[in-house]
Design an enzyme around this catalytic site. Structure first.
Site, PDB file in Angstrom:
ATOM      1  CG  HIS A 189      64.689  82.699  26.112  1.00 45.54           C
ATOM      2  ND1 HIS A 189      64.977  82.637  27.466  1.00 45.54           N
ATOM      3  CD2 HIS A 189      63.849  81.655  25.873  1.00 45.54           C
ATOM      4  CE1 HIS A 189      64.353  81.593  27.995  1.00 45.54           C
ATOM      5  NE2 HIS A 189      63.649  80.984  27.044  1.00 45.54           N
ATOM      6  CD  GLU A 190      61.162  82.135  22.864  1.00 40.63           C
ATOM      7  OE1 GLU A 190      60.983  80.948  22.557  1.00 40.63           O
ATOM      8  OE2 GLU A 190      61.035  82.541  24.033  1.00 40.63           O
ATOM      9  CG  HIS A 208      63.840  77.555  23.487  1.00 36.06           C
ATOM     10  ND1 HIS A 208      64.023  76.547  24.395  1.00 36.06           N
ATOM     11  CD2 HIS A 208      63.263  78.577  24.173  1.00 36.06           C
ATOM     12  CE1 HIS A 208      63.580  76.947  25.591  1.00 36.06           C
ATOM     13  NE2 HIS A 208      63.124  78.168  25.481  1.00 36.06           N
ATOM     14  CD  GLN A 222      59.891  76.993  25.071  1.00 36.58           C
ATOM     15  OE1 GLN A 222      59.692  77.945  24.326  1.00 36.58           O
ATOM     16  NE2 GLN A 222      59.887  77.099  26.382  1.00 36.58           N
ATOM     17  CB  CYS A 245      62.877  79.089  30.282  1.00 35.10           C
ATOM     18  SG  CYS A 245      62.558  78.023  28.862  1.00 35.10           S
ATOM     19  CG  LEU A 246      56.724  79.619  29.158  1.00 39.79           C
ATOM     20  CD1 LEU A 246      55.859  79.726  27.909  1.00 39.79           C
ATOM     21  CD2 LEU A 246      55.930  79.989  30.396  1.00 39.79           C
ATOM     22  N   GLY A 286      57.446  84.329  24.715  1.00 41.95           N
ATOM     23  CA  GLY A 286      57.943  83.630  23.540  1.00 41.95           C
ATOM     24  C   GLY A 286      57.770  82.137  23.733  1.00 41.95           C
TER      25      GLY A 286
HETATM   26 ZN    ZN Z   1      62.426  79.339  27.046  1.00 45.74          ZN
END
Ligand code: ZN
Length: 194
Positions: free
Chosen positions: A152-153, A156, A53, A110-111, A48
């Site tokens: 999670h997304e 964000h 991000q 998480c990226l 995701g």
């Molecule tokens: Zn993330």
């Protein structure tokens, strides 16, 4: 085009993202943005990616969990996590409803926090009311790992990161995750944690 993924500490990751108007969703530039986010997600690789991000405070995220993401995971792990492939899709202006009280804990990364993982409690079932990339309303019902990705997304888009919800004692590097926790059932991980 591969976009630069912003790391924790960038203010955009802590801001509440702005809802998108229908006209904005239909712009060619938004279509190009979605294509670039898909390419960036696959390149990372991740499951995701939310617009904050990549530095944009918009309520837009892309989700995809490909079969090839699962090739190194055992059947036991996939079953325990209720993880199945999810086709690529876009969520815009999502409204999240948690549909189960039972919380399940798994390691999550998480990226925007590269190289780290932690146990994060999440609802097992969710409903998401949102718009798709054509500006059409849709209702998504997700469970298991997919419900985790959605939570999670959407976090964000509200300026929340998994570290705000994690069981902090479980925070570890990817290397230490592989060394100590990978392949262990979560019940055992929880028993072994201080
Ligand atoms: Zn993330």
């Amino acid at each position: 085009m591969i976009l630069k993924i912003r790391a924790v500490g960038e203010p955009v990751l802590r801001a509440r993202a702005k809802p998108m108007q229908s006209e904005e969703i239909l712009l060619p530039s938004t279509r190009e943005l979605i294509a670039a986010m898909r390419e960036t997600l696959r390149d990372a690789p991740g499951v995701g990616l939310a617009a904050p991000q990549i530095g944009l405070p918009l309520q837009l995220a892309v989700v995809e969990d490909r079969e090839e993401n699962m090739k190194d995971l055992t059947r036991e792990v996939l079953t325990e996590r209720e993880r199945k492939p999810v086709p690529f899709h876009v969520i815009i202006n999502p409204v999240l409803t948690l549909e189960s009280v039972a919380e399940v804990e798994f390691f999550e990364g998480c990226l925007s926090l590269p190289g780290l993982m932690a146990l994060v409690p999440r609802a097992r079932k969710v409903k998401v009311e949102c718009l798709d990339e054509h500006g059409q309303p849709k209702v998504i019902r997700g469970s298991g790992w997919y419900a985790r990705i959605l939570q999670h997304e959407i976090d964000h888009l509200l300026g929340t990161l998994y570290v705000d919800r994690m069981r902090s004692v479980s925070l570890c590097t990817l290397e230490n995750f592989s060394r100590h926790w990978k392949g262990k059932p979560i019940s055992e991980v929880k028993r072994l944690l201080p």
